[in-house]
Structure formats: structure tokens, C-alpha cells
Design an enzyme around this catalytic site. Structure first.
Site, PDB file in Angstrom:
ATOM      1  N   GLY A  87       0.823  -1.214   0.000  1.00 20.08           N
ATOM      2  CA  GLY A  87       0.000   0.000   0.000  1.00 20.08           C
ATOM      3  C   GLY A  87       0.849   1.253   0.000  1.00 20.08           C
ATOM      4  NE  ARG A 180       0.960   1.347  -6.751  1.00 23.99           N
ATOM      5  CZ  ARG A 180       2.120   2.006  -6.772  1.00 23.99           C
ATOM      6  NH1 ARG A 180       3.220   1.353  -7.032  1.00 23.99           N
ATOM      7  NH2 ARG A 180       2.172   3.289  -6.528  1.00 23.99           N
ATOM      8  CG  ASP A 245       5.222  -3.388  -5.099  1.00 21.72           C
ATOM      9  OD1 ASP A 245       5.818  -4.445  -5.332  1.00 21.72           O
ATOM     10  OD2 ASP A 245       5.768  -2.412  -4.540  1.00 21.72           O
ATOM     11  CG  ASP A 255       6.749   3.255  -7.574  1.00 21.51           C
ATOM     12  OD1 ASP A 255       6.390   4.449  -7.583  1.00 21.51           O
ATOM     13  OD2 ASP A 255       6.224   2.398  -6.850  1.00 21.51           O
TER      14      ASP A 255
HETATM   15  P1  AMP Z   1       8.959   0.848  -3.223  1.00 21.22           P
HETATM   16  O1  AMP Z   1      10.040  -0.160  -3.155  1.00 21.22           O
HETATM   17  O2  AMP Z   1       9.423   2.270  -3.142  1.00 21.22           O
HETATM   18  O3  AMP Z   1       8.051   0.629  -4.380  1.00 21.22           O
HETATM   19  O4  AMP Z   1       8.099   0.664  -1.893  1.00 21.22           O
HETATM   20  C1  AMP Z   1       7.645  -0.583  -1.460  1.00 21.22           C
HETATM   21  C2  AMP Z   1       6.692  -0.391  -0.307  1.00 21.22           C
HETATM   22  O5  AMP Z   1       7.356   0.249   0.807  1.00 21.22           O
HETATM   23  C3  AMP Z   1       5.483   0.466  -0.615  1.00 21.22           C
HETATM   24  O6  AMP Z   1       4.402  -0.045   0.111  1.00 21.22           O
HETATM   25  C4  AMP Z   1       5.902   1.816  -0.100  1.00 21.22           C
HETATM   26  O7  AMP Z   1       4.806   2.634   0.187  1.00 21.22           O
HETATM   27  C5  AMP Z   1       6.667   1.437   1.151  1.00 21.22           C
HETATM   28  N1  AMP Z   1       7.641   2.476   1.535  1.00 21.22           N
HETATM   29  C6  AMP Z   1       8.780   2.785   0.887  1.00 21.22           C
HETATM   30  N2  AMP Z   1       9.429   3.787   1.520  1.00 21.22           N
HETATM   31  C7  AMP Z   1       8.689   4.130   2.596  1.00 21.22           C
HETATM   32  C8  AMP Z   1       8.804   5.090   3.645  1.00 21.22           C
HETATM   33  N3  AMP Z   1       9.860   5.925   3.722  1.00 21.22           N
HETATM   34  N4  AMP Z   1       7.825   5.146   4.574  1.00 21.22           N
HETATM   35  C9  AMP Z   1       6.775   4.321   4.510  1.00 21.22           C
HETATM   36  N5  AMP Z   1       6.588   3.397   3.558  1.00 21.22           N
HETATM   37  C10 AMP Z   1       7.533   3.283   2.600  1.00 21.22           C
HETATM   38 MG    MG Z   2       6.637   1.133  -5.400  1.00 17.45          MG
END
Ligand code: AMP
Ligand code: MG
Length: 474
Positions: A87, A180, A245, A255
Site C-alpha cells: 500500500g 498496479r 507493485d 516508481d
Molecule cells: P517501493 O520499493 O518504493 O516501491 O516501496 C515498497 C513499499 O514500501 C510500498 O508499500 C511503499 O509505500 C513502502 N515504503 C517505501 N518507503 C517508505 C517510507 N519511507 N515510509 C513508509 N513506507 C515506505
Molecule cells: Mg513502489
């Protein structure tokens, strides 16, 4: 308030358990770093461009009228392992607009604070990944490759803590949607068929209006994803985190995390620091996208009246996808060497050039660009093999009309080179945004030969400048 955004928020009208209503968490001292006027115009946003107001809105400090802020629920396979609960952990969907061309677009703020999906994260982003995504997504768009766009970047005036304290920032990004593969997986994994159907109906209406069934939608997703990955490969792009995702149903690149463009060509190139086994290497992208689409297919099965028949039909479609990706890749690379319609022998001609490039550690971008201008011999330390290839290639394209034009339009002269991106981030952290704006402006016309003052941006890194690793920045 002088800024108006013509919101029409359809996701917020879906059943409430597809998301969590969540306002952005305000930041201390927002300062506008970049704003995309052309995109704002496209979206029908009216603004007198008051930098303080734009900063307040796109940092999430002031909610524009008509916004319905929410965090979307999704799941996802991360490096092959299923996580049923991801999420938007650090992103808030402000809402949607129907743009001047009649297309529905999401406006989302990344780095907008904690949400119910944040898990251990702080909900924030730091300046580096925000500017990287801004620059790379706009460069991709300028290359004609489907992608989310960057609307604004704002410094928050707050530090975020990763290994060290870093300056915080937000990115306002625009997407055809943020749906996604993992969004479908979330509800399929919970056997929540009503929500899955609502999501399917929404996605179909939004992206695949002429798909009559989940199977027809799947077929269109396969076509779009095959072409997207082929387009990536044709410009040496490595996404870096092709988790399910991070695969958008819209067919847009989404992303950017550790995304990077290759300098020296090698098919197993990996930049992401967390991709230890090369799952998302340059050439594996063609295989991983099939795997990701297979996960979507599995998530669509519960929608089908005859599930056994659906499994059989979807399996056949997924099994046929590698050939569609390869056909799309070859079409793109054919254009890169000037060929409009492929004939027997062309695939071998393409792959032999790539093999010579591996052997010669050739720069991917400049080899093809120089070839477009007639000759890439300088990129091959052992030119005998290249000379033989070049003679065959010349004979082949002698019959092609407009080969040079086709090549100049398929082979960018400028890409966001990693060493330039890293130097741009270092400058921005030190308070100097000039390198960012210079790169952004140069990359807006990637298929033009660069102006004299931008020729340095086309140069590959010096040995001491080579960037070997990129980071997600989460
Ligand atoms: P990503 O690898 O950036 O696509 O993120 C994977 C998951 O980690 C997603 O659910 C993001 O919303 C969550 N996420 C990444 N960075 C953060 C953060 N700094 N704080 C909270 N959730 C994060
Ligand atoms: Mg992501």
C-alpha cells in the site's frame, strides 16, 4: 487561494476498503524546487504560479479545494516473495483530474507522511530520489516512452534519516492511474471478490474501455507491457525494482527508485544495490515482465465464471507472452538500425551488433547514435568484426527508405547518465539546483544533437566517474 485544480475523484468513490482516507502530514518549511508548467497546463490547473502557494500545496501543507486525499491499498511480490500488505506507505493520492485531452490522470504526492500502510517507514522521501524520479520520468516522457510525469518537487525543510540525516522533499507526480498488478493481488489474496470486481470495472473503464472481459483486458495488458519493456530496452533503461507493485496496469513506467540508464552495454547489467542476484538486470526485464503479468492473470481468475477454463486460457496467453516481448524488442532494435519492416536475417543482424558491443564494451547510447550518423567504428577496439557487420548492414539498409531519419528518432543522443544524475543530486543537497535544471532542459529534446554547450552531457563517464550502484532511497 489562487490555485485551482479541477478534481474529479473516481477512486474515492470506490468501496471504502480499497484505500484509506488520509491527508498529507504537513512539513515545517516547504520551498518549491521545480514546477512543470507545461504539465500543469495540460491538466487544466490554473495558477498564478505563486511559488509559496505551490510549495504549500505540493508539500501537502494546504489541501486544494476538491481534493479527496487517500492512500491506496495494494500487495505485491517483492523479489519474488509475496507481501499481502504493502500500500501507499509514503504517498497520498490527492485526487484525479480529466485533462485537456480528456484523459483521467492521478495527482499524487510522494513523501507526504505516514499512512496506515507505512509499516516501519517514516512516510517521507529525501531529495535524491525525488529529483532522480523527476528527471528520469521527464526524460522518459521526452523519449516518447509511457511514464508517470513529474509535476512539482518541494523541499520540506525537514531532515529524514536513512543511514544519515538527509534533506527531505516531496514529489508531486501524475499518472494515468496508480493501479498496479499488486492492487489486484491485494484483493485476490483476500478472496474479496466484490472488491476485486469493483477494481476490475474501474480499471477496465479507465484503461481498457473496449475490453469485454478480464481475458481481453489481460491481452491488452500483455501488449502494453511487452511494448513498454521493449521501449525500455531500446534506450538502455533498467528499472531496477520490477516488483509486481511497481508494474502499473496503465502501461506507464512507475516508481523509479534505483532506475538507471546503462552506459557500457552489457545484458546482465544491474545497478540497484538491493538486487543481489540480478533478478531485475537489463535483459531479465523481458522475462520478469512475463512473470509479473502471470501474477495479474492469477489475480483475475476469481472473476471468471469457469475458473478451470480461465486458468487454461490465461496460461496459454502468458506462455505466448515471451514471443510478444521479443517481437516488440526486435521491432524497436530494427528501428535503431534503420529497418522499418523486418525480414529474415534481421534479428541475427541486430543480435550480432549487440554481441560486438559486448565484446568491445561499447557505450550503448553513443554507439547507436553514431551509427545513425553513419559510422560507429570508433566504439570498437577490434574493428574487423565491426567492419564486416557494417558492410552487411549497409547492404541491408540500402533498400530502406528514410533509414537515417528512423535511426535518429530511435536513438537518443542524450540520456540521463548516472554520473550526471549523481552529481546533480550532490549539487542539489548543497543547495545548487542549476545542474538539475540544466539536465532537465537538455533532456527535453533527447533526439536532437545536443547544442555545443550541452555536448559534455552526451559523454560517457570517465573511469573515476562511473556509477556502479544506485539506491532505492526508501
Ligand atoms: P517501493 O520499493 O518504493 O516501491 O516501496 C515498497 C513499499 O514500501 C510500498 O508499500 C511503499 O509505500 C513502502 N515504503 C517505501 N518507503 C517508505 C517510507 N519511507 N515510509 C513508509 N513506507 C515506505
Ligand atoms: Mg513502489
Amino acid at each position: 487561494m489562487t490555485l485551482t485544480i479541477p478534481f474529479d475523484n473516481s477512486y474515492a468513490r470506490l468501496p471504502a476498503h480499497l484505500y484509506s482516507r488520509q491527508a498529507p502530514v504537513p512539513v515545517t518549511a516547504p520551498v518549491l524546487l521545480a514546477f512543470n508548467d507545461a504539465l500543469a497546463h495540460e491538466l487544466g490547473i490554473e495558477t498564478d504560479r505563486d511559488a509559496d502557494e505551490l510549495a504549500a500545496i505540493f508539500a501537502g501543507n494546504r489541501l486544494p479545494e476538491g481534493a479527496a486525499p487517500l492512500a491506496q491499498a495494494y500487495a505485491g511480490h517483492q523479489f519474488g516473495g509475496f507481501n499481502p500488505q504493502l500500500g501507499d506507505g509514503r504517498a497520498i493520492l490527492l485526487g484525479e483530474v480529466v485533462d485537456r485531452a480528456g484523459n483521467r490522470r492521478d495527482i499524487q504526492i510522494k513523501g507526504a507522511g505516514r499512512t496506515p500502510y507505512s509499516r516501519m517507514g517514516d512516510g517521507r522521501a529525501w531529495l535524491g530520489p525525488v529529483l532522480r524520479e523527476y528527471l528520469l520520468s521527464e526524460a522518459m516522457h521526452a523519449m516518447g516512452i509511457p511514464t508517470t510525469r513529474a509535476l512539482a518537487a518541494v523541499a520540506t525543510g525537514e531532515d529524514v534519516y536513512r543511514d544519515t540525516a538527509l534533506p527531505g522533499a516531496t514529489l508531486a507526480r501524475v499518472a494515468a492511474s496508480h493501479i498496479r498488478v499488486g492492487t489486484f493481488q491485494y484483493f485476490a489474496a483476500r478472496q474479496d471478490i466484490a472488491a476485486l470486481r469493483a477494481l476490475y470495472d474501474h480499471t477496465r473503464a479507465r484503461h481498457f474501455p473496449d475490453a469485454g472481459s478480464p481475458g481481453e483486458m489481460l491481452d491488452q495488458v500483455i501488449a502494453a507491457q511487452a511494448d513498454l519493456v521493449a521501449a525500455w530496452m531500446s534506450v538502455g533503461f533498467i528499472h531496477g525494482v520490477m516488483n509486481t507493485d511497481n508494474t502499473a496496469l496503465s502501461g506507464e513506467t512507475i516508481d523509479y527508485g534505483p532506475a538507471a540508464f546503462m552506459d557500457t552495454y552489457h545484458p546482465v547489467t544491474v545497478y540497484s544495490s538491493i538486487d543481489r542476484h540480478g533478478r531485475y538486470s537489463y535483459d531479465n526485464q523481458a522475462r520478469v515482465i512475463v512473470w509479473n503479468v502471470a501474477q495479474l492473470a492469477g489475480a483475475l481468475v476469481p472473476l471468471m465464471p469457469d475458473q478451470d477454463a480461465a486458468i487454461a486460457a490465461f496460461t496459454e496467453m502468458v506462455n505466448a507472452m515471451p514471443d510478444r516481448v521479443e517481437a516488440a524488442r526486435l521491432r524497436r532494435f530494427a528501428a535503431k538500425i534503420g529497418i522499418a519492416e523486418m525480414r529474415d536475417g534481421d534479428a541475427a543482424l541486430i543480435d550480432e551488433l549487440l554481441a560486438l558491443m559486448v565484446a568491445g564494451s561499447a557505450d550503448f547510447t553513443n554507439t547507436f547514435r553514431d551509427l545513425a550518423h553513419g559510422d560507429a567504428r570508433a566504439h570498437f577496439p577490434d574493428p574487423a568484426g565491426y567492419d564486416r557487420w557494417h558492410a552487411r548492414w549497409q547492404a541491408r539498409i540500402a533498400t530502406e527508405r528514410d533509414a537515417k531519419m528512423r535511426m535518429l528518432a530511435a536513438n537518443p543522443a542524450l540520456i540521463p547518465r548516472n554520473h550526471r544524475v549523481e552529481a546533480m543530486i550532490a549539487a542539489a543537497v548543497a543547495g545548487d539546483m542549476d545542474p538539475f535544471h540544466r539536465l532537465l532542459s537538455a533532456l527535453s529534446a533527447p533526439f536532437d544533437d545536443p547544442a555545443p554547450e550541452n555536448r559534455d552531457l552526451a559523454a560517457p563517464p570517465q573511469p573515476q566517474e562511473v556509477v556502479r550502484e544506485t539506491f532505492c532511497g526508501t
